[in-house]
Write a protein that holds these residues in place. Structure first.
Motif, PDB file in Angstrom:
ATOM      1  N   ALA A  39       0.731  -1.128  -0.048  1.00  0.00           N
ATOM      2  CA  ALA A  39       0.047  -0.037   0.061  1.00  0.00           C
ATOM      3  C   ALA A  39       1.073   1.368  -0.143  1.00  0.00           C
ATOM      4  CB  ALA A  39      -1.086   0.073   1.309  1.00  0.00           C
ATOM      5  N   GLY A  40       0.946   1.671  -1.122  1.00  0.00           N
ATOM      6  CA  GLY A  40       1.919   3.135  -1.225  1.00  0.00           C
ATOM      7  C   GLY A  40       2.470   3.058  -2.368  1.00  0.00           C
ATOM      8  N   ARG A  41       4.022   3.563  -2.223  1.00  0.00           N
ATOM      9  CA  ARG A  41       4.719   4.264  -2.987  1.00  0.00           C
ATOM     10  C   ARG A  41       5.037   3.812  -4.460  1.00  0.00           C
ATOM     11  NH1 ARG A  41      10.125   3.484   0.867  1.00  0.00           N
ATOM     12  NH2 ARG A  41      10.326   1.187   0.681  1.00  0.00           N
ATOM     13  N   TYR A  46      -1.352   5.713  -6.002  1.00  0.00           N
ATOM     14  CA  TYR A  46      -1.020   6.475  -4.727  1.00  0.00           C
ATOM     15  C   TYR A  46      -0.306   7.627  -4.824  1.00  0.00           C
ATOM     16  CZ  TYR A  46       1.884   6.861  -0.607  1.00  0.00           C
ATOM     17  OH  TYR A  46       2.754   7.515   0.679  1.00  0.00           O
ATOM     18  N   ARG A  50      -1.474  11.358  -3.210  1.00  0.00           N
ATOM     19  CA  ARG A  50      -0.482  11.831  -2.048  1.00  0.00           C
ATOM     20  C   ARG A  50      -0.235  13.158  -2.442  1.00  0.00           C
ATOM     21  NH1 ARG A  50       2.913   9.646   1.508  1.00  0.00           N
ATOM     22  NH2 ARG A  50       3.408  12.005   1.685  1.00  0.00           N
ATOM     23  N   ILE A  68      -5.802   4.180  -0.084  1.00  0.00           N
ATOM     24  CA  ILE A  68      -4.606   3.679  -0.170  1.00  0.00           C
ATOM     25  C   ILE A  68      -4.279   2.229   0.207  1.00  0.00           C
ATOM     26  CG2 ILE A  68      -2.071   4.005   0.463  1.00  0.00           C
ATOM     27  CD1 ILE A  68      -2.617   7.005   0.779  1.00  0.00           C
ATOM     28  N   GLN A  71      -6.004   0.199  -2.820  1.00  0.00           N
ATOM     29  CA  GLN A  71      -5.518   0.200  -4.021  1.00  0.00           C
ATOM     30  C   GLN A  71      -4.644  -0.923  -4.589  1.00  0.00           C
ATOM     31  OE1 GLN A  71      -3.252   3.930  -4.056  1.00  0.00           O
ATOM     32  NE2 GLN A  71      -4.960   5.094  -4.431  1.00  0.00           N
ATOM     33  N   PHE A  84      -2.645   0.859   5.596  1.00  0.00           N
ATOM     34  CA  PHE A  84      -1.797   1.778   5.312  1.00  0.00           C
ATOM     35  C   PHE A  84      -1.644   2.956   6.640  1.00  0.00           C
ATOM     36  CE2 PHE A  84      -1.004   6.215   3.962  1.00  0.00           C
ATOM     37  CZ  PHE A  84       0.269   6.253   3.289  1.00  0.00           C
TER      38      PHE A  84
END
Length: 380
Positions: A39-41, A46, A50, A68, A71, A84
């Motif tokens: 979950a994220g970068r 994402y 952000r 997030i 996703q 997240f």
């Protein structure tokens, strides 16, 4: 304490999922898979979401944190969501001056280096989190409502990792100041560890009560410790942190009540993961974990041997190979799956987090490979 009847485990929504069964030591037909830091970068959606929002602000925005979390489940079809957030969120909520600096990580306004510093820190009452964690509870509830039968994993940082950030004032390669305080003033160190255990334990408990079906304790920096130091100065606090969720149970109803009407009381499964902790695996399990996460430094069959062949394992694809040619990654993943068969059960994951530059398509393809391998094994 019984979980609420509407909790995804109590209601039966997630109790029979492949992830929860594997965490309980039952080998499902298909090996479940999810990724730390999924979950994220690494996801463009994402990064778009952000824009203009600081990390900790994103973590404390229930709608954003939920979106997030969801996703990668939508994109990759993984077998679990990982909530997240960040391990320093409860520090911020209890009143610690901490920021997450892009490219560096958590940075503290003031490092905690002396007995007086520890006394000032521990004067902050962890019980304020009972109200302060409301955004976290809302985000978890939003997420589990969307996930349905896919379980959500809650997580928190282990007391040593939080203490290391507090004493160092930020990220460190060797955690020399934390290890020095541990030995120079054991009483102050014990106070610090008891406090971080209370703070992070409440954070983890809030996520489970709000709907998470499993809990993972991350000890990112425990690999900096000797076994003797871990057992003496760290393990008791980690056990105390986990105790905040160990009492949470639910009744599992039998699939065929006519054939077997007996209900079974189960605890919420707890995973313990550390980086560079191959020599500490048995001690990390002994604090009360159900499942041990293994990093990429030792093979799963060796980890299984060190744990006596009785502990469910999670891991341990090398994140560096996510950028390798597909045949190289494919062979590695199949090898991890094969070595994981030595354990009672296995959840495929990375041996650390998803690198930010990872091609999301590779993760999606990897999930498909694991699921297909499970189907092929079941039909063989």
């Amino acid at each position: 304490m019984n979980l609420d009847a509407q909790h995804p485990l109590s209601s039966g929504l997630t109790a029979d999922s492949s992830l929860i069964r594997a965490y309980q030591g039952v080998r499902p037909a298909q090996t479940p898979v999810w990724f730390m830091r999924q979950a994220g970068r690494s996801l463009p959606e994402y990064r778009d979401l952000r824009v203009g929002t600081d990390m900790l602000d994103a973590c404390l925005d229930p709608a954003m944190a939920s979106e997030i979390t969801l996703q990668p489940v939508r994109r990759h079809r993984v077998d679990a969501g990982i909530f997240f957030s960040d391990i320093v969120v409860p520090l911020r909520l209890v009143g610690v001056d901490v920021e997450i600096v892009p490219g560096r990580g958590p940075v503290l306004g003031t490092a905690v280096r002396t007995r007086a510093d520890v006394a000032t820190l521990v004067s902050l009452d962890p019980s304020v989190l009972d109200a302060g964690l409301a955004p976290i509870r809302e985000a978890v509830t939003r997420t589990t409502d969307e996930l349905g039968a896919t379980p959500l994993i809650g997580f928190a940082g282990a007391p040593f990792t939080l203490a290391a950030y507090l004493v160092e004032g930020g990220p460190s390669k060797d955690h020399i100041h934390a290890r020095t305080l541990m030995h120079a003033d054991p009483a102050a160190w014990a106070d610090l560890m008891a406090w971080t255990a209370a703070v992070t334990g409440r954070f983890l408990r809030a996520q489970v009560l709000a709907g998470a079906s499993a809990a993972q304790l991350f000890d990112s920096w425990a690999g900096a410790l000797s076994q003797a130091d871990y057992v003496r100065y760290v393990a008791p606090a980690s056990a105390q942190a986990i105790s905040h969720v160990r009492d949470l149970t639910y009744l599992e109803r039998p699939a065929d009540e006519a054939a077997d009407p007996q209900e079974v009381r189960r605890n919420v499964p707890v995973v313990h993961f550390g980086v560079g902790t191959g020599e500490l695996l048995a001690d990390m399990h002994a604090i009360g974990a159900d499942v041990v996460g293994v990093d990429y430094r030792i093979p799963l069959d060796e980890a299984n041997r060190r744990l006596g062949g009785t502990v469910p394992l999670q891991g341990n694809v090398d994140p560096a190979l996510l950028a390798a040619p597909w045949p190289v990654l494919e062979a590695h993943v199949l090898d991890v799956l094969e070595r994981g068969r030595s354990a009672p059960s296995h959840v495929l994951n990375l041996g650390h987090g998803v690198p930010p530059e990872t091609d999301p398509g590779v993760l999606t393809r990897l999930v498909g490979l694991v699921h297909e391998a499970g189907r092929a094994s079941a039909s063989a």
